[in-house]
Design a protein around this motif. Structure first.
Motif, mmCIF file in Angstrom:
data_model
loop_
_atom_site.group_PDB
_atom_site.id
_atom_site.type_symbol
_atom_site.label_atom_id
_atom_site.label_comp_id
_atom_site.label_asym_id
_atom_site.label_seq_id
_atom_site.Cartn_x
_atom_site.Cartn_y
_atom_site.Cartn_z
ATOM 1 N N MET A 148 -8.850 24.015 -23.921
ATOM 2 C CA MET A 148 -9.335 24.216 -25.282
ATOM 3 C C MET A 148 -9.575 25.695 -25.563
ATOM 4 O O MET A 148 -9.385 26.163 -26.673
ATOM 5 N N THR A 152 -16.824 22.199 -25.198
ATOM 6 C CA THR A 152 -15.583 22.850 -24.770
ATOM 7 C C THR A 152 -15.815 24.273 -24.283
ATOM 8 O O THR A 152 -14.972 24.828 -23.570
ATOM 9 N N ILE A 171 -12.971 14.521 -24.827
ATOM 10 C CA ILE A 171 -13.833 15.258 -23.903
ATOM 11 C C ILE A 171 -14.631 14.315 -23.013
ATOM 12 O O ILE A 171 -14.808 14.564 -21.816
#
Length: 554
Positions: A25, A176, A215
């Motif tokens: 990411m 992230t 995620i």
């Protein structure tokens, strides 16, 4: 392989997956996001039910539908849109709520007759808060995670514009750990949403849910469905915490020196030493009066007002009769040992003092209500302190409306700039600058026109150097003669409408409701000061005016 080794291996695998997602990411966030925004027809987002909500009646039905969809999987894509006119943000026009990846409601607040919080007249029939009961369950429930990019900012504006309180916000950038985050582009909102705008607007909240799902997918593999409590626990430290990029942190660190705890800036620096030393003060006959810190105990000894009678814990017996003694539960509260830990989550490693009743209000209280009041000073860890501050902001706006005590407006400023004078001064400074020859002639003529208008000169009249110097020295700020701080206005309002103990109790109840503290000191009470001042009345130790201000008139 032993069971212990299996757990260790599982942890390593999950950590590796999480780290891999963060790296991807971080490096390819732009590419990934563009792909997610351009979902093909086979993807779930384009199959999603997208509802455009234009009326209050539709809102109620949609809110109940979203609540039903979030009953098990408690995640909600959350985003808001607004327009800016003349560099000023307009009230939120569109609120986007996405339940899972297949349902999105575009709630067009701009098309409803909603009375904004900042206005003085509220017509309940047209007010969105006729649905308050439904939306409290949805938006104020912190166990329903509202995911997005900068959702806390959207929540703050929603509170400011319409009075909604949103809890449980989670900025995906926390998970992230990217530097720049995702690129979410704004758009102009017209009276009627085009098909493109409908698809575009819905994607922000739908994609937020999709990213969140990707995620946490390793979490599902570890715990299995439907361990939502585990997910909530894993995200808890980021809930309602505003994301700050590394770039912002570097900028802040250049301005504010770092505390030895490198994770906290000076504004949220944790304590170097415990708040509670739990030393004891005794009356001359040995009765315990209160606990206190080490410095205060030593002060009595240094002034020959007390003698040390025990060293562990440090106990000082006064050599004079105090003006009052501990009576009932109110007095007992001050004699009890206090723990040095966050009263919300129990964190014991680091903590910050929290004033339950903010200083901006308490500083206007009479002395009898604000002096020697350790009751309303509690300990919070840094994360809980940040969360609590965001909730406090919501109550401040509520008080601003209730008490006609504006926050952040022209009326709330000691000084305000006069735009026309500032424009004249800027024009004069440009014409006096050494680089005036580099300014295009058309711009020079515009600047001269501004100065001429200020001095009432005709087009053929020459602007003298004295005029330019005078304009250069213009004072462009004026004192606001009607200025009264927000805190003082609120305090004055409560003095005239029931007394300050109501304001105290309001803040204490707000703290209990918003933070749900699990480790409050024993005997901590919402009505603590009521009992304390009642005792003072009985002892004749309070003035009639103080009784009136507190709201204890009988």
């Amino acid at each position: 392989m032993s069971q212990k080794n299996k757990h260790v291996l599982t942890g390593i695998i999950c950590a590796t997956i999480g780290f891999g997602i963060a790296v991807v990411m971080r490096k390819y966030r732009g590419y990934v996001f563009r792909k997610l925004r351009k979902l093909n027809p086979n993807n779930n987002a384009n199959k999603a039910d997208i509802l455009i909500v234009n009326t209050v009646h539709e809102c109620e039905r949609v809110a109940n539908d979203i609540l039903r969809r979030c009953s098990d999987y408690r995640v909600l894509g959350f985003d808001c849109e607004w327009v800016t006119k003349n560099d000023k943000r307009q009230p939120i026009a569109l609120m986007q709520l996405a339940a899972n990846e297949d349902y999105c409601a575009l709630i067009r607040l701009c098309s409803m007759k909603i009375v904004q919080v900042r206005t003085s007249s509220v017509t309940s029939g047209n007010c969105f808060f006729s649905l308050r009961g439904v939306y409290e369950k949805l938006l104020e429930d912190a166990s329903i995670i509202k995911v997005g990019v900068a959702p806390s900012d959207d929540a703050k504006y929603l509170q400011h514009d319409y009075g909604f309180t949103v809890r449980g916000c989670l900025d995906l950038r926390h998970l992230t750990q990217t530097r720049g985050g995702f690129k979410w582009h704004g758009q102009t909102l017209s009276r009627k949403l085009s098909e493109h705008q409908v698809q575009y607007s819905s994607q922000d909240s739908l994609v937020a849910v999709k990213i969140f799902n990707e995620i946490i997918r390793p979490w599902w593999q570890l715990w299995g469905l439907p361990k939502w409590s585990k997910v909530l626990q894993g995200c808890q430290k980021y809930i309602d915490i505003k994301y700050k990029s590394n770039q912002n942190k570097q900028r802040i660190n250049r301005i504010i020196p770092q505390h030895p705890n490198k994770n906290a800036t000076r504004a949220y620096s944790t304590r170097q030493r415990p708040l509670y030393d739990n030393c004891l003060l005794q009356a001359p006959d040995g009765e315990v009066l209160s606990t206190c810190d080490h410095n205060k105990a030593q002060w009595y000894v240094a002034k020959n007002l007390g003698q040390i009678v025990e060293t562990n814990p440090l106990t000082v017996r006064l050599t004079f009769e105090p003006s009052g003694r501990a009576v009932g539960e109110v007095g007992k509260y001050y004699t009890m040992e206090k723990e040095n830990r966050c009263v919300v989550c129990g964190e014991t490693k680091s903590y910050i003092r929290k004033n339950v009743i903010p200083h901006e209000y308490r500083k206007y209280f009479p002395s009898v209500m604000k002096d020697h009041m350790s009751h309303d000073i509690l300990l919070l860890c840094r994360n809980c302190h940040l969360r609590n501050n965001s909730f406090d902001l919501a109550l401040r706006y509520q008080l601003a409306e209730e008490c006609n005590a504006p926050i952040g407006s022209r009326e709330d400023a000691k000084m305000f700039e006069v735009p026309d004078l500032k424009k004249v001064r800027s024009a004069a400074r440009a014409l006096l600058s050494k680089d005036v020859a580099k300014i295009p002639m058309e711009r020079v003529e515009e600047l001269e026109k501004i100065v001429r208008s200020h001095f009432d000169l005709g087009e053929d009249e020459t602007i003298s150097m004295d005029m330019l110097r005078e304009a250069n020295d213009l004072i462009v700020s004026e004192i606001n003669e009607n200025y009264e701080p927000h805190g003082r206005r609120v305090v004055s309002h409560y003095i005239q409408n029931g007394g300050l103990m109501l304001l105290e109790q309001l803040w204490r109840e707000h703290f209990l409701k918003s933070m749900n503290p699990q480790y409050l000191p024993r005997l901590w009470s919402v009505t603590h000061n009521h009992s304390r001042l009642t005792q003072r009345i009985e002892q004749g130790r309070i003035l009639p005016e103080e009784i009136r201000v507190a709201g204890l008139l009988q």
